[in-house]
Design a protein around this motif. Sequence first.
Motif, PDB file in Angstrom:
ATOM      1  N   UNK A   1       3.519  10.218  -9.703  1.00 59.85           N
ATOM      2  CA  UNK A   1       2.873  10.564 -10.965  1.00 59.85           C
ATOM      3  C   UNK A   1       2.216  11.945 -10.903  1.00 59.85           C
ATOM      4  N   UNK A   2       1.672  12.274  -9.741  1.00 61.58           N
ATOM      5  CA  UNK A   2       0.957  13.541  -9.600  1.00 61.58           C
ATOM      6  C   UNK A   2       1.873  14.717  -9.274  1.00 61.58           C
ATOM      7  N   UNK A   3       2.854  14.477  -8.384  1.00 59.39           N
ATOM      8  CA  UNK A   3       3.642  15.588  -7.852  1.00 59.39           C
ATOM      9  C   UNK A   3       5.143  15.475  -8.104  1.00 59.39           C
ATOM     10  N   UNK A   4       5.582  14.392  -8.729  1.00 59.79           N
ATOM     11  CA  UNK A   4       7.005  14.185  -8.917  1.00 59.79           C
ATOM     12  C   UNK A   4       7.627  13.554  -7.685  1.00 59.79           C
ATOM     13  N   UNK A   5       8.851  13.110  -7.827  1.00 62.20           N
ATOM     14  CA  UNK A   5       9.552  12.480  -6.705  1.00 62.20           C
ATOM     15  C   UNK A   5       9.893  13.513  -5.635  1.00 62.20           C
TER      16      UNK A   5
ATOM     17  N   UNK B   1      -1.312  12.364 -14.944  1.00 64.27           N
ATOM     18  CA  UNK B   1      -0.504  11.180 -14.662  1.00 64.27           C
ATOM     19  C   UNK B   1       0.462  10.882 -15.801  1.00 64.27           C
ATOM     20  N   UNK B   2       1.748  10.896 -15.484  1.00 65.86           N
ATOM     21  CA  UNK B   2       2.743  10.525 -16.479  1.00 65.86           C
ATOM     22  C   UNK B   2       3.409   9.221 -16.089  1.00 65.86           C
ATOM     23  N   UNK B   3       4.449   8.876 -16.784  1.00 73.51           N
ATOM     24  CA  UNK B   3       5.195   7.662 -16.441  1.00 73.51           C
ATOM     25  C   UNK B   3       6.108   7.964 -15.260  1.00 73.51           C
ATOM     26  N   UNK B   4       5.910   7.301 -14.120  1.00 69.97           N
ATOM     27  CA  UNK B   4       6.744   7.593 -12.953  1.00 69.97           C
ATOM     28  C   UNK B   4       8.216   7.247 -13.156  1.00 69.97           C
ATOM     29  N   UNK B   5       8.494   6.304 -14.042  1.00 68.21           N
ATOM     30  CA  UNK B   5       9.892   5.931 -14.276  1.00 68.21           C
ATOM     31  C   UNK B   5      10.638   7.087 -14.951  1.00 68.21           C
ATOM     32  N   UNK B   6      10.014   7.710 -15.940  1.00 66.49           N
ATOM     33  CA  UNK B   6      10.664   8.848 -16.593  1.00 66.49           C
ATOM     34  C   UNK B   6      10.758  10.036 -15.642  1.00 66.49           C
TER      35      UNK B   6
ATOM     36  N   UNK C   1      -5.804   6.555 -22.904  1.00 67.15           N
ATOM     37  CA  UNK C   1      -7.001   6.580 -22.078  1.00 67.15           C
ATOM     38  C   UNK C   1      -6.689   6.956 -20.638  1.00 67.15           C
ATOM     39  N   UNK C   2      -5.614   6.404 -20.095  1.00 67.09           N
ATOM     40  CA  UNK C   2      -5.203   6.730 -18.728  1.00 67.09           C
ATOM     41  C   UNK C   2      -4.837   8.211 -18.616  1.00 67.09           C
ATOM     42  N   UNK C   3      -4.196   8.725 -19.652  1.00 62.28           N
ATOM     43  CA  UNK C   3      -3.770  10.122 -19.629  1.00 62.28           C
ATOM     44  C   UNK C   3      -4.972  11.061 -19.660  1.00 62.28           C
ATOM     45  N   UNK C   4      -5.911  10.799 -20.544  1.00 71.57           N
ATOM     46  CA  UNK C   4      -7.088  11.667 -20.629  1.00 71.57           C
ATOM     47  C   UNK C   4      -7.969  11.527 -19.390  1.00 71.57           C
TER      48      UNK C   4
ATOM     49  N   UNK D   1       0.828  -1.204   0.000  1.00 73.34           N
ATOM     50  CA  UNK D   1       0.000   0.000   0.000  1.00 73.34           C
ATOM     51  C   UNK D   1       0.867   1.260   0.000  1.00 73.34           C
ATOM     52  N   UNK D   2       1.923   1.233   0.761  1.00 73.88           N
ATOM     53  CA  UNK D   2       2.857   2.364   0.788  1.00 73.88           C
ATOM     54  C   UNK D   2       3.498   2.583  -0.582  1.00 73.88           C
ATOM     55  N   UNK D   3       3.916   1.488  -1.218  1.00 76.31           N
ATOM     56  CA  UNK D   3       4.546   1.587  -2.545  1.00 76.31           C
ATOM     57  C   UNK D   3       3.556   2.102  -3.581  1.00 76.31           C
ATOM     58  N   UNK D   4       2.322   1.630  -3.513  1.00 76.01           N
ATOM     59  CA  UNK D   4       1.295   2.084  -4.454  1.00 76.01           C
ATOM     60  C   UNK D   4       1.002   3.564  -4.274  1.00 76.01           C
ATOM     61  N   UNK D   5       0.960   4.020  -3.030  1.00 74.57           N
ATOM     62  CA  UNK D   5       0.733   5.439  -2.772  1.00 74.57           C
ATOM     63  C   UNK D   5       1.905   6.274  -3.275  1.00 74.57           C
TER      64      UNK D   5
END
Length: 203
Positions: A22-26, A104-109, A95-98, A12-16
């Motif tokens: 994705x929303x606020x950056x690292x 939400x972007x790619x968290x890896x990038x 679809x996820x983006x719209x 749950x912590x990792x998912x959050x």
Amino acid sequence: MTGTKGAMTSARLAESMLELIQLHGYSGTGLNTVVEHSGAPKGSLYFHYPQGKEALGEKAVELAAEQFGSLVADSALDAAPPGEVVRRVIDTLAGMLTDSDFRLGCPVSVVTLEMGAQSERLRDACANAFESWIGPVTEYLVAHGRPRTDARAKATAVVSMVEGALIVSRAQRSIEPLRCAAQALAVLLDEGDEGDEGTEASA
């Protein structure tokens, strides 16, 4: 039971962490916010991630890699040509983006761009994530008759182009860059599809 509960809290912590990156950056994601967002008990974060934010960020990147890998695998379940598989993946990402109003972007990038020069641990995690996508795409193309060297080059191009298109789509608040990437990649991957069958698939 305790182990299962602990595993659920850790996940749950990792998912959050993943969602907040994705929303606020690292850099914009604080550990207190992660705990609050996850609903995990106070003190659980350092119990499960004693090395702190980098360890949690690493786990979030690994989770993102697994999720994207599952998306690719699900899109390639039937005998569709490679270009069609890429279209399916990009349609899902669009679809996820719209649906997220381009938030939400790619968290890896995101982690790569923010922390790649500052944290070797996170850079390695991101490099491993990208490789976890490039490798299976390479094998999929090999299975479709592409020579291994060519398959590897095209798989790298697929991942690179999709990642870049996601960034441009977010900036422009339009899925058109993703659509253009899908069209270009379909041509790249399906080029010579008939003639390549039976070539040195295991070269």
